[in-house]
Motif scaffolding. Structure first.
Motif, PDB file in Angstrom:
ATOM      1  N   PHE A 240     -50.927 -72.983 -13.319  1.00 39.72           N
ATOM      2  CA  PHE A 240     -51.172 -72.189 -14.526  1.00 39.72           C
ATOM      3  C   PHE A 240     -51.999 -72.791 -15.554  1.00 39.72           C
ATOM      4  O   PHE A 240     -52.945 -72.077 -16.146  1.00 39.72           O
ATOM      5  CB  PHE A 240     -49.906 -71.839 -15.213  1.00 39.72           C
TER       6      PHE A 240
ATOM      7  N   ILE B   1     -44.475 -73.568 -19.276  1.00 35.23           N
ATOM      8  CA  ILE B   1     -46.014 -73.301 -19.024  1.00 35.23           C
ATOM      9  C   ILE B   1     -46.560 -72.634 -20.429  1.00 35.23           C
ATOM     10  O   ILE B   1     -47.717 -73.045 -20.609  1.00 35.23           O
ATOM     11  CB  ILE B   1     -45.626 -71.873 -18.106  1.00 35.23           C
TER      12      ILE B   1
ATOM     13  N   ILE C 275     -46.729 -75.358 -12.531  1.00 31.29           N
ATOM     14  CA  ILE C 275     -46.919 -75.222 -13.838  1.00 31.29           C
ATOM     15  C   ILE C 275     -48.184 -75.845 -14.087  1.00 31.29           C
ATOM     16  O   ILE C 275     -49.132 -75.119 -14.973  1.00 31.29           O
ATOM     17  CB  ILE C 275     -46.017 -76.391 -14.762  1.00 31.29           C
TER      18      ILE C 275
END
Length: 392
Positions: free
Chosen positions: A181, A235, A178
């Motif tokens: 990203f 995310i 996560i």
């Protein structure tokens, strides 16, 4: 091929695709996007002037939005061999790649278009032992590649002998992914991009969490469809927090995936709503519904395509993609690829509000000026498979 000469009424219909669209505080000059298409022209992950020229030409050709090729996120297991040369897939981490993407963004803006990066983690589809970190194992929520023996175009040598490719991801592993990203979203802001796109389809990491065959967890990150959406939703929430409220987030999803072309994410509108509504609530603005044929109904007994259902179920905008301007879907090779010049089905679906944007892929590789020619009723240059690897 015999071209169809459009009449004035047909050209007037096409004008609806050239109305501006504002998403949050970003305005696209028209409804035509260049679809993300994986390439291999970024040595050591850094786009150069050739990549700048590639995207500039599409912007100059009249497209309103460019969604970049997949850009690997800053995670050691994000990227492996994609058959495009070692370490030639772009990244968005480090001064060099960020500066390279800034040059791309500036060129696209100068030509009047907007551009967003598609952030990508290969997940279970990463080929072990390849990429910038060959010693790192590939990751998947339950350590599963997917069921074997299904319909796929993947080279047999790239399909694992055992569907279990490793251990399930730990909570720490999931947090690391996560954060990768989020770091790349922050770097996208440094490069001047106009929003963020997430690749949540086709058998890659985010899709691995969404699909029941690769997510067999029974914790926060798995279980029913809504819980399988939690990884993607987290995310989205984290990215929204770092990019602010002014820029859009696009989310690509698909029914099919490379491990199994006949697989489904949902078998009814109700099931699809269970997948997508958590993402809409987390902050997705546009759902990019990836199908091989945009003109196919998503569910038996209903006329709407997948993008239409995404819009109806979430109240968010949607983008249709899949064979627009081409007579066959991606991976289908049962007939020669030809340009399509009869856009009546596309205009009919758009005209009734089924979706808000269209994404054009291979047809725009064939002709960078596809958008302008579509508007003028001119026949575009044909797409040729061999042109996929040519910088034009």
């Amino acid at each position: 091929m015999n071209a169809i000469t459009p009449n004035s009424a047909d050209l007037d219909q096409r004008e609806v695709l050239f109305t501006p669209l504002t998403v949050r505080n970003v305005t696209f000059r028209n409804r035509i996007a260049m679809s993300p298409m994986t390439r291999g022209f970024c040595p050591n992950g850094t786009p150069g002037e050739n990549v700048v020229a590639y995207y500039r030409r599409r912007a100059e050709g009249g497209v309103g939005l460019i969604v970049t090729e997949g850009i690997a996120v800053d995670h050691p297991a994000a990227l492996g061999d994609a058959g495009l040369g070692e370490n030639n897939i772009p990244v968005l981490a480090g001064d060099g790649p960020i500066a390279g993407w800034r040059a791309v963004v500036d060129a696209v803006h100068a030509a009047g278009a907007k551009i967003i990066p598609q952030l990508w983690h290969q997940g279970a589809m990463r080929k072990p032992g390849t990429g910038p970190h060959p010693d790192v194992p590939s990751v998947s929520p339950s350590g599963i590649w997917g069921p074997l023996g299904r319909m796929t175009s993947i080279d047999p040598g790239s399909i694992p002998a055992d569907p279990r490719i490793g251990e399930p991801m730990s909570d720490e592993d999931i947090e690391d992914a996560i954060q990768a990203f989020v770091r790349c979203a922050e770097n996208a802001m440094k490069a001047g991009f106009d929003g963020i796109a997430l690749h949540g389809g086709h058998g890659y990491l985010i899709d691995n969490f969404l699909w029941k065959e690769t997510n067999q967890r029974n914790d926060r990150w798995g279980g029913d469809r809504t819980r399988r959406s939690e990884f993607a939703a987290e995310i989205v929430r984290r990215i929204r927090a770092v990019i602010g409220e002014d820029l859009p987030i696009f989310f690509r999803f698909s029914q099919w995936r490379q491990q199994d072309f006949r697989s489904t994410l949902a078998d009814s509108p109700e099931e699809l709503g269970e997948v997508l509504r958590p993402l809409a609530e987390a902050g997705v603005d546009v759902f990019d519904a990836s199908v091989r044929y945009y003109n196919s109904p998503a569910f038996k007994g209903y006329p709407e395509n997948l993008a239409g259902w995404a819009k109806r179920l979430t109240g968010k905008l949607s983008m249709a993609v899949g064979g627009i301007g081409i007579n066959q879907g991606m991976y289908d090779r049962d007939k020669p690829v030809q340009a399509v010049v009869d856009y009546a089905p596309l205009l009919e679906r758009f005209g009734r509000g089924e979706f808000d944007l269209i994404a054009v892929g291979r047809a725009m590789i064939g002709d960078p000026n596809w958008a302008e020619k579509f508007r003028a009723g001119q026949e575009p240059e044909p797409y040729r498979k061999e042109n996929d690897g040519i910088l034009t």
